[in-house]
Scaffold this active site. Structure first.
Site, short mmCIF file in Angstrom:
data_model
loop_
_atom_site.label_atom_id
_atom_site.label_comp_id
_atom_site.label_asym_id
_atom_site.label_seq_id
_atom_site.Cartn_x
_atom_site.Cartn_y
_atom_site.Cartn_z
N ASP A 185 -21.23 6.29 11.38
CA ASP A 185 -21.68 5.59 12.58
C ASP A 185 -20.86 4.32 12.78
O ASP A 185 -20.95 3.37 12.01
CB ASP A 185 -23.17 5.24 12.43
CG ASP A 185 -23.79 4.75 13.72
OD1 ASP A 185 -23.05 4.57 14.71
OD2 ASP A 185 -25.02 4.54 13.75
N HIS A 187 -21.41 2.48 15.33
CA HIS A 187 -22.49 1.59 15.81
C HIS A 187 -22.04 0.71 16.98
O HIS A 187 -22.65 -0.33 17.25
CB HIS A 187 -23.00 0.71 14.66
CG HIS A 187 -24.48 0.47 14.69
ND1 HIS A 187 -25.03 -0.72 15.07
CD2 HIS A 187 -25.52 1.27 14.36
CE1 HIS A 187 -26.35 -0.66 14.99
NE2 HIS A 187 -26.67 0.56 14.56
N HIS A 287 -31.42 11.13 18.27
CA HIS A 287 -31.50 9.84 17.58
C HIS A 287 -32.95 9.56 17.25
O HIS A 287 -33.83 9.72 18.09
CB HIS A 287 -30.95 8.77 18.55
CG HIS A 287 -30.94 7.38 18.01
ND1 HIS A 287 -31.79 6.40 18.46
CD2 HIS A 287 -30.15 6.79 17.09
CE1 HIS A 287 -31.53 5.26 17.85
NE2 HIS A 287 -30.55 5.46 17.00
#
Length: 383
Positions: A185, A187, A287
Site C-alpha cells: 500500500d 497509501h 476496503h
C-alpha cells in the site's frame, strides 16, 4: 406494513460509528456509517437523512430509498454524504434479509462462492519489523498479507530512502516465500514523480498489487506508472460512487478496485460498481479497516460477485487499540478464519448478531483522528 420507528447511533472504540434501526414489527437492522476521523460529522448527516426522510417509512424498498437519499439532495456525493447513505443502506438490507429470513446475498441472486480469501495487515503505519510479523501471520494460516510501503515520503526522495522501502518488501518476500501474496500500500504517500520508480523496483518481489500508487486526484498518472511495472495496480478506497469509478475503468490501467462498503454508498452501490468492474476485467477487493458490520456487508457483496478477489479485514490491525472486531459480536465464530479464508455468513440479513450490551457499555464520544505528519522542513505530508 412495517414502518421505521426509531434509530440510534453509537460511537464506539476504536474509531467506529454504529447505526441501529428499529421497525414497528420489532426487527432491528445494523449499519456502520463512518468516515474514520470524522465520526461526528457523519453522525449529523445520518441524523438528517433519518429525520427528514426515513422515519415512518416502509423499510423494504431499499433501492428506492437509496435513490431518494442520493438524488433527493441537490448537492450529492463525497465521503460524508455517501458514508451516511452507506450505513443506512447496510441497515436497510439487514432488515430486509431478516424479513425474508435469508442472508442478503440470497436476495441479490444467490452466492457464487462459499468463502472468500482474506488478508492480514503487518508492519503498522510506519512499517517496521515486517519480516517477523509476516512470518507470524503465515504461521497463523494466512496466505495473503498487506503492508504499507513507506512512512513519510518526499516528492523526490534520495536513493537510500527508496532502497529502504524496497528492502522491507524484499525481507517479507524472503521470509514467507513465493506462495504467499503481499499487497503493498503506497497509501497516497508517494508523489507521481517517485511512484513509477518505486513500483518498478518492487517488481522482482512480485507484489500481489501496489495500492493507491498516487492519490485519486492524480489518477491520470496511473497510465505512466503502469508503463513502469508489471505489478497489478489497485485503488479506489477514496472513491465514493460508480460515476467516479467510471472514469477509472475507462482509463484501462487499474487491475483491482477497492470500494469501501461504509463509504461508497453501501451494498446497493458497491454491487453496481463491482458489476461495472467485471465488464472491464477488473477484480474487486473491498476496503475494510473497520468494524464487524462493515465486514459483514463486504462479505454479502463478495458472495455474489464473480470478480471478488480477496477481502480486507481489520482483526488485530494497528488502529484497533482498546477494541477489536470480534468484541461487538454475540457469536465471534461468524468470522472464523481458516486456511486464509472466511466463510460467507449464513444468518439472516448481514449474518452477524451484534451484542447490544457491549455496544451500549462502550459507546461514548470517540475522539479518533488520523495523525498529521510533517516533513523535516515543517510542511504537511500525506499520512
Amino acid at each position: 406494513m412495517p414502518r421505521i420507528t426509531d434509530y440510534e447511533l453509537y460511537e464506539v472504540p476504536p474509531r467506529w460509528l454504529f447505526l441501529r434501526v428499529e421497525t414497528s414489527d420489532g426487527r432491528v437492522g445494523w449499519g456502520e456509517p463512518v468516515v474514520e476521523g470524522r465520526a461526528h460529522t457523519v453522525r449529523g448527516a445520518v441524523e438528517e437523512l433519518m429525520e427528514t426522510y426515513l422515519l415512518g417509512e416502509d423499510p423494504h424498498p431499499v433501492s428506492d430509498h437509496w435513490q431518494a437519499m442520493y438524488r433527493g439532495g441537490f448537492y450529492r456525493g463525497g465521503p460524508v454524504l455517501m458514508s451516511a447513505i452507506a450505513g443506512i443502506d447496510q441497515a436497510l438490507w439487514d432488515l430486509r434479509g431478516k424479513a425474508f429470513d435469508a442472508p442478503v446475498y440470497e436476495l441479490l441472486g444467490g452466492p457464487v462462492r462459499e468463502k472468500i480469501r482474506v488478508y492480514q495487515w503487518v508492519g503498522g503505519d510506519r512499517p517496521a519489523d515486517v519480516g517477523d510479523a509476516a512470518a507470524e501471520k503465515v504461521d497463523q494460516g494466512f496466505s495473503a498479507l498487506k503492508m504499507n510501503a513507506t512512512p513519510e515520503f518526499r516528492r523526490v526522495e534520495n536513493p537510500a530512502t527508496v532502497q529502504n522501502a524496497v528492502d522491507r518488501i524484499r525481507e517479507v518476500r524472503e521470509r514467507v516465500g513465493p506462495e504467499v501474496d503481499i499487497g503493498v500500500d503506497f497509501h497516497g504517500r508517494v508523489a507521481k514523480s517517485m511512484a513509477k520508480r518505486l513500483a518498478e523496483k518492487l517488481d522482482p518481489y512480485d507484489p500481489m498489487f501496489v495500492e493507491e500508487p498516487v492519490l485519486p486526484e492524480h489518477d491520470e498518472a496511473l497510465t505512466e506508472i503502469a508503463a513502469h511495472t508489471s505489478t497489478p495496480i489497485a485503488t479506489g478506497e477514496r472513491m465514493f460512487s460508480r460515476w467516479e469509478f467510471k472514469r477509472l475503468f475507462e482509463q484501462g490501467v487499474v487491475d483491482v478496485i477497492q470500494p469501501d462498503l461504509s463509504h461508497a454508498g453501501g451494498i446497493t452501490e458497491v454491487k453496481k460498481i463491482a458489476d461495472m468492474a467485471e465488464a472491464y476485467d477488473v477484480a474487486l477487493a473491498p476496503h475494510c479497516p473497520l468494524g464487524p458490520i462493515a465486514l459483514a456487508s463486504c462479505l454479502q457483496v463478495d458472495g455474489v460477485c464473480q470478480n471478488a478477489l480477496i477481502q480486507e479485514q481489520s482483526l488485530g490491525i494497528h488502529y484497533n487499540e482498546g477494541s477489536d472486531v470480534l468484541d461487538y459480536l454475540a457469536d465471534p465464530a461468524v468470522f472464523e478464519y481458516e486456511d486464509g479464508y472466511v466463510d460467507l455468513p449464513d444468518g439472516a440479513g448481514l449474518g452477524v448478531d451484534i451484542d447490544e450490551s457491549v455496544v451500549e457499555a462502550r459507546a461514548g464520544e470517540v475522539d479518533w483522528h488520523n495523525p498529521v505528519w510533517r516533513h523535516d522542513d515543517g510542511s504537511v505530508t500525506e499520512w
